[in-house]
Scaffold this motif. Structure first.
Motif, PDB file in Angstrom:
ATOM      1  N   SER A 185     -55.519 154.602  10.756  1.00 22.05           N
ATOM      2  CA  SER A 185     -56.269 154.224   9.553  1.00 22.05           C
ATOM      3  C   SER A 185     -55.832 152.856   9.050  1.00 22.05           C
ATOM      4  O   SER A 185     -56.654 152.029   8.642  1.00 22.05           O
ATOM      5  CB  SER A 185     -56.052 155.277   8.454  1.00 22.05           C
ATOM      6  N   LEU A 186     -54.521 152.612   9.085  1.00 17.99           N
ATOM      7  CA  LEU A 186     -54.004 151.306   8.674  1.00 17.99           C
ATOM      8  C   LEU A 186     -54.576 150.200   9.559  1.00 17.99           C
ATOM      9  O   LEU A 186     -54.935 149.120   9.073  1.00 17.99           O
ATOM     10  CB  LEU A 186     -52.477 151.296   8.765  1.00 17.99           C
ATOM     11  N   LYS A 187     -54.683 150.481  10.844  1.00 23.29           N
ATOM     12  CA  LYS A 187     -55.234 149.488  11.771  1.00 23.29           C
ATOM     13  C   LYS A 187     -56.700 149.214  11.468  1.00 23.29           C
ATOM     14  O   LYS A 187     -57.157 148.062  11.542  1.00 23.29           O
ATOM     15  CB  LYS A 187     -55.079 149.969  13.212  1.00 23.29           C
ATOM     16  N   ILE A 188     -57.454 150.251  11.119  1.00 22.63           N
ATOM     17  CA  ILE A 188     -58.862 150.051  10.748  1.00 22.63           C
ATOM     18  C   ILE A 188     -58.959 149.100   9.565  1.00 22.63           C
ATOM     19  O   ILE A 188     -59.767 148.160   9.560  1.00 22.63           O
ATOM     20  CB  ILE A 188     -59.533 151.400  10.415  1.00 22.63           C
ATOM     21  N   SER A 189     -58.133 149.329   8.554  1.00 23.70           N
ATOM     22  CA  SER A 189     -58.153 148.466   7.367  1.00 23.70           C
ATOM     23  C   SER A 189     -57.785 147.035   7.728  1.00 23.70           C
ATOM     24  O   SER A 189     -58.436 146.079   7.279  1.00 23.70           O
ATOM     25  CB  SER A 189     -57.187 149.008   6.317  1.00 23.70           C
ATOM     26  N   TYR A 190     -56.733 146.879   8.532  1.00 25.18           N
ATOM     27  CA  TYR A 190     -56.293 145.542   8.929  1.00 25.18           C
ATOM     28  C   TYR A 190     -57.394 144.813   9.692  1.00 25.18           C
ATOM     29  O   TYR A 190     -57.732 143.661   9.370  1.00 25.18           O
ATOM     30  CB  TYR A 190     -55.035 145.640   9.790  1.00 25.18           C
ATOM     31  N   GLU A 191     -57.958 145.443  10.710  1.00 23.24           N
ATOM     32  CA  GLU A 191     -58.973 144.782  11.541  1.00 23.24           C
ATOM     33  C   GLU A 191     -60.227 144.470  10.732  1.00 23.24           C
ATOM     34  O   GLU A 191     -60.834 143.399  10.893  1.00 23.24           O
ATOM     35  CB  GLU A 191     -59.328 145.664  12.743  1.00 23.24           C
ATOM     36  N   PHE A 192     -60.610 145.374   9.858  1.00 19.21           N
ATOM     37  CA  PHE A 192     -61.801 145.160   9.026  1.00 19.21           C
ATOM     38  C   PHE A 192     -61.591 143.979   8.085  1.00 19.21           C
ATOM     39  O   PHE A 192     -62.443 143.078   7.981  1.00 19.21           O
ATOM     40  CB  PHE A 192     -62.113 146.427   8.226  1.00 19.21           C
ATOM     41  N   THR A 193     -60.445 143.950   7.405  1.00 19.86           N
ATOM     42  CA  THR A 193     -60.177 142.872   6.446  1.00 19.86           C
ATOM     43  C   THR A 193     -59.999 141.538   7.155  1.00 19.86           C
ATOM     44  O   THR A 193     -60.475 140.500   6.676  1.00 19.86           O
ATOM     45  CB  THR A 193     -58.937 143.208   5.602  1.00 19.86           C
ATOM     46  N   LYS A 194     -59.322 141.548   8.299  1.00 15.01           N
ATOM     47  CA  LYS A 194     -59.165 140.321   9.074  1.00 15.01           C
ATOM     48  C   LYS A 194     -60.527 139.773   9.489  1.00 15.01           C
ATOM     49  O   LYS A 194     -60.790 138.559   9.345  1.00 15.01           O
ATOM     50  CB  LYS A 194     -58.309 140.577  10.319  1.00 15.01           C
TER      51      LYS A 194
END
Length: 294
Positions: A274-283
């Motif tokens: 889930s953290l990776k989803i947030s990171y990739e989306f925001t990036k």
């Protein structure tokens, strides 16, 4: 994941070098472990240590409120932490609050947001940007959004403000919940939708978003958007909860609310994916905005 926990049990703080050598999901989760259950002062110290070891300059901005009435003796004090990268006439703000609710360990709320912002700084700090970015770690969000209000008063120049991205609760599920959609994010929503398409994520847009630091920006009529990663269906559930206010108790409880602001808000319930989803989306969102500023 056991390997990561053993690593961090040997050393309380993983260095930025070690963090950078980890797979992204482990790096993000390591930051949650580093801040979870710490005192208020230790949470701030963890962020500063990570910025120091990255070699990223930052400023601290202490604040203290004054009592509103003679009979009111309550004073709220805190310290925002701000790291700025990039150049340009316009400025983005990417923020996450680092304080935790009362005695909650604060892993998802909001160690998860802190972890994503730290990873964004670590991986994007050497890029060329067509705008400047203030990466903000806001204090005292749980005490009336006090830190973000002070940041705006101290640092924001309205004519230079491009938009604010608020990251609050990023650690469970795979549904990207974005809001409040409306007049305050006319620029952002286009890129939010494009980022969702590029990353192939389930996106829930809502006019209703629980109170968070984005509201400080809305108060001053500054463009903003909030992003959370939640279990499937929670985007709609949270939207209905906010919309119904006092009548919300009669509605189906969003799953994240079973944990947030409780002693159960621990890292074992935070998903590295889930953290990776947030990171990739925001990036992706930041990169799309960067392209638009050429």
């Amino acid at each position: 994941m056991k390997r990561l926990i053993v690593l961090l049990s040997i050393s309380f703080l993983a260095s930025s070098f070690v963090m950078a050598q980890m797979p992204l999901e482990e790096e993000l989760y390591a930051s949650v472990l580093g801040i979870e259950g710490r005192t208020h002062a230790e949470r701030g110290a963890f962020i500063k240590d990570q910025l120091h070891t990255m070699g990223v300059g930052f400023v601290t901005a202490p604040f203290k409120t004054n009592p509103r009435f003679k009979s009111d003796t309550s004073i709220i004090s805190g310290e925002n932490i701000i790291a700025r990268i990039g150049t340009g006439a316009k400025r983005m703000v990417v923020g996450a609050h680092y304080d935790a609710f009362k005695d909650s360990p604060g892993a998802n709320d909001n160690g998860s947001g802190v972890a994503v912002v730290l990873a964004l700084i670590r991986h994007l700090r050497k890029m060329e940007w067509n705008y400047s970015i203030d990466f903000c770690f806001f204090d005292q969000e749980e005490a009336g959004l006090t830190g973000s209000m002070y940041y705006i008063k101290q640092f924001v120049i309205p004519k230079k403000h491009l938009a604010m991205i608020n990251l609050d609760i990023e650690g469970s599920g795979n549904e990207v919940y974005v809001g409040p959609v409306g007049k305050m994010n006319r620029i952002m929503i286009r890129y939010v939708r494009e980022a969702a398409q590029k990353n192939g994520v389930s996106l829930v847009e809502s006019e209703n978003y629980p109170g968070s630091d984005n509201l400080s920006f809305s108060y001053f009529r500054l463009e903003n958007i909030s992003i959370s990663v939640v279990p499937k269906g929670d985007g709609d559930r949270l939207s209905r909860f906010v919309q119904n206010g006092d009548k919300a108790d009669s509605l189906e409880q969003p799953k994240v609310l079973d944990v947030i602001h409780t002693m159960d808000d621990r890292s074992n319930l935070v998903s590295p994916g889930s953290l990776k989803i947030s990171y990739e989306f925001t990036k992706t969102l930041l990169l799309l905005l960067n392209e638009s500023r050429r």
